[in-house]
Design a protein around this motif. Structure first.
Motif, PDB file in Angstrom:
ATOM      1  N   LYS A 256       0.819  -1.218   0.000  1.00 36.57           N
ATOM      2  CA  LYS A 256       0.000   0.000   0.000  1.00 36.57           C
ATOM      3  C   LYS A 256       0.857   1.275   0.000  1.00 36.57           C
ATOM      4  N   SER A 257       2.138   1.149   0.323  1.00 35.85           N
ATOM      5  CA  SER A 257       3.139   2.219   0.106  1.00 35.85           C
ATOM      6  C   SER A 257       2.847   3.522   0.839  1.00 35.85           C
ATOM      7  N   GLN A 258       2.284   3.453   2.040  1.00 38.80           N
ATOM      8  CA  GLN A 258       2.011   4.691   2.780  1.00 38.80           C
ATOM      9  C   GLN A 258       3.284   5.479   3.088  1.00 38.80           C
ATOM     10  N   GLN A 259       4.431   4.793   3.164  1.00 38.03           N
ATOM     11  CA  GLN A 259       5.682   5.497   3.464  1.00 38.03           C
ATOM     12  C   GLN A 259       6.040   6.507   2.376  1.00 38.03           C
ATOM     13  N   ILE A 260       5.596   6.265   1.142  1.00 34.12           N
ATOM     14  CA  ILE A 260       5.851   7.215   0.046  1.00 34.12           C
ATOM     15  C   ILE A 260       5.083   8.506   0.299  1.00 34.12           C
ATOM     16  N   LEU A 261       3.876   8.386   0.808  1.00 29.90           N
ATOM     17  CA  LEU A 261       3.087   9.579   1.139  1.00 29.90           C
ATOM     18  C   LEU A 261       3.748  10.362   2.266  1.00 29.90           C
ATOM     19  N   LEU A 262       4.233   9.677   3.279  1.00 30.40           N
ATOM     20  CA  LEU A 262       4.910  10.369   4.381  1.00 30.40           C
ATOM     21  C   LEU A 262       6.105  11.169   3.866  1.00 30.40           C
ATOM     22  N   ARG A 263       6.898  10.541   3.005  1.00 36.38           N
ATOM     23  CA  ARG A 263       8.094  11.199   2.492  1.00 36.38           C
ATOM     24  C   ARG A 263       7.746  12.354   1.566  1.00 36.38           C
ATOM     25  N   ALA A 264       6.645  12.231   0.844  1.00 37.26           N
ATOM     26  CA  ALA A 264       6.208  13.315  -0.027  1.00 37.26           C
ATOM     27  C   ALA A 264       5.776  14.533   0.787  1.00 37.26           C
ATOM     28  N   VAL A 265       5.043  14.298   1.872  1.00 36.44           N
ATOM     29  CA  VAL A 265       4.611  15.414   2.714  1.00 36.44           C
ATOM     30  C   VAL A 265       5.823  16.123   3.309  1.00 36.44           C
ATOM     31  N   ALA A 266       6.867  15.361   3.629  1.00 35.75           N
ATOM     32  CA  ALA A 266       8.089  15.969   4.168  1.00 35.75           C
ATOM     33  C   ALA A 266       8.746  16.903   3.151  1.00 35.75           C
ATOM     34  N   LEU A 267       8.479  16.670   1.852  1.00 36.17           N
ATOM     35  CA  LEU A 267       9.049  17.508   0.788  1.00 36.17           C
ATOM     36  C   LEU A 267       8.127  18.653   0.377  1.00 36.17           C
ATOM     37  N   SER A 268       6.909  18.642   0.861  1.00 42.53           N
ATOM     38  CA  SER A 268       5.930  19.643   0.456  1.00 42.53           C
ATOM     39  C   SER A 268       6.224  21.009   1.076  1.00 42.53           C
ATOM     40  N   LYS A 269       5.917  22.052   0.324  1.00 45.48           N
ATOM     41  CA  LYS A 269       6.064  23.403   0.875  1.00 45.48           C
ATOM     42  C   LYS A 269       5.016  23.678   1.949  1.00 45.48           C
ATOM     43  N   PHE A 270       4.009  22.815   2.013  1.00 46.35           N
ATOM     44  CA  PHE A 270       2.959  22.957   3.034  1.00 46.35           C
ATOM     45  C   PHE A 270       3.170  21.988   4.200  1.00 46.35           C
ATOM     46  N   LYS A 271       4.356  21.431   4.310  1.00 47.86           N
ATOM     47  CA  LYS A 271       4.640  20.380   5.283  1.00 47.86           C
ATOM     48  C   LYS A 271       4.081  20.690   6.674  1.00 47.86           C
ATOM     49  N   ASP A 272       4.300  21.882   7.156  1.00 46.20           N
ATOM     50  CA  ASP A 272       3.913  22.217   8.530  1.00 46.20           C
ATOM     51  C   ASP A 272       2.421  22.468   8.692  1.00 46.20           C
ATOM     52  N   LYS A 273       1.687  22.476   7.573  1.00 50.42           N
ATOM     53  CA  LYS A 273       0.242  22.702   7.642  1.00 50.42           C
ATOM     54  C   LYS A 273      -0.564  21.465   7.238  1.00 50.42           C
TER      55      LYS A 273
END
Length: 380
Positions: A213-230
């Motif tokens: 299901k690859s949820q770890q890819i989503l976690l890593r993507a959010v860490a790269l997002s400019k909206f990470k803290d929101k």
């Protein structure tokens, strides 16, 4: 018509196979048919129409099996006879030990057999660390065909994707491509975010916490997002990799994701107040979870995995990201969160698209498959 449904896997409705089985059982009963169910779910002991079989005792492996939410039903001849004798048609959910025993008994009685295709090869090879071994996966399909599917009168494939894949590895079958259908309660409705999430972008992903299901890819993507803290991630489900995902989120410095298995009503609320739905799975026969979000008008971002049928739900290139590529997913997340007008327009398109997966329509098609099997046996 008397229908016997044979389920090697049937328990809590937290996986696609159980949901598909229960949808069929309830729908056919509502249509007035007598439905007998053979399964290993002890919680249904004593319920009308349920025939309960035991599970295999795997001794030292019982803990591993339980952790992974796998049920291995053990056939009992007398129970199968009670459930199958006198039936007009037998529908088998998966081609495991209970299903194979039911197939043999039904054929000996001259009863037509239909079967579902709900188990991708990778769902098995994942447990023996061979998920990406093409030879092992191809062998699984050949074993499925030779030991089970070649003897079935009709086969239900939830998507054209899995039908084409299986028949490419084996032989043509008498196939019916029918979506498992989205429950009619999944609709768009006004549902404001909880107060504590008002200032957050909510991203939802639904699915079992497992490698494919690859949820770890989503976690890593959010860490790269400019909206990470929101961004507040909500990972709806349960599974053996929860501790790993929690640790990964902490390492990446994310807002603590919400890990929870939601009831249907609660999940519908979450879908409706979420800003985006992300489906990062690499292995997927259909993905009812993704369709449920789409049915509520949610804009999805889906992995373009060649081993997932869900990629076919993308209406635009922006609804796809490169599978297993966190940077690609982060780009899509930032694009959609930055443009609420585009999200609103895309949402409207998905509301129309979801009609093809309407529950009642899909169950009518399943009913017709069962009737075709009965009629074919009469004139065979």
């Amino acid at each position: 018509m008397i229908l016997t449904v044979v389920c090697d896997v049937l328990g809590e409705e937290n996986n696609g196979t159980t949901i598909a089985a229960m949808n069929l059982i309830r729908s056919m009963r509502q249509k007035g048919y007598t439905v007998r169910v053979v399964c290993p779910d002890e919680s249904r002991q004593g319920q009308p129409g349920f025939f309960i079989v035991p599970t295999y005792n795997l001794r030292v492996f019982n803990g591993y099996v339980q952790k992974n939410g796998v049920t291995l039903a053990k056939p009992v001849q007398s129970i199968l006879e009670a459930a199958i004798f006198g039936a007009d048609v037998v529908h088998i959910i998966v081609p495991f030990a209970l299903g194979r025993a039911a197939l043999s008994l039904a054929k000996a009685q001259g009863i037509p057999v239909t079967a579902g295709f709900h188990c991708q090869a990778e769902n098995i090879t994942n447990h023996i660390f061979l998920m990406n071994a093409n030879l092992a996966n191809r062998l699984i399909y050949k074993v499925f065909y030779r030991s089970f599917y070649q003897y079935c009168d009709c086969i239900h494939y939830p998507t054209q994707f899995i039908c084409d894949l299986f028949e490419k590895e084996t032989k043509p079958t008498n196939h019916y491509v029918i979506s498992n259908g989205v429950n009619r309660s999944f609709v768009r409705r006004d549902c404001p975010k909880p107060e504590e999430l008002q200032d957050k972008f909510v991203i939802l992903s639904t699915g079992r916490y497992s490698k494919e299901k690859s949820q770890q890819i989503l976690l890593r993507a959010v860490a790269l997002s400019k909206f990470k803290d929101k961004i507040q991630l909500i990972l709806a489900g349960k599974g053996p990799r929860q501790a790993f995902l929690e640790q990964e989120a902490e390492k990446l410095g994310l807002l603590p994701p919400i890990f929870r298995f939601f009831s249907r009503e609660a999940l519908i609320d979450v879908i409706n107040y979420a800003d985006l739905y992300v489906h990062p799975a690499e292995i997927e026969i259909e993905s009812i979870a993704c369709l449920e979000a789409i049915a509520c008008g949610k804009v999805p971002i889906i992995a373009d995995s060649p081993r997932s049928a869900a990629r076919n739900f993308a209406l635009t290139p922006e609804n796809l990201f490169a599978c297993n590529d966190p940077a690609s997913l982060a780009k899509r997340i930032d694009g959609w969160l930055s443009d609420p007008q585009a999200r609103a327009a895309c949402s409207e398109k998905y509301l129309g698209y979801a009609q093809a997966f309407a529950f009642d329509r899909c169950m009518e098609q399943m009913e017709q498959m069962l009737l075709d099997a009965v009629e074919g046996k009469r004139h065979g």
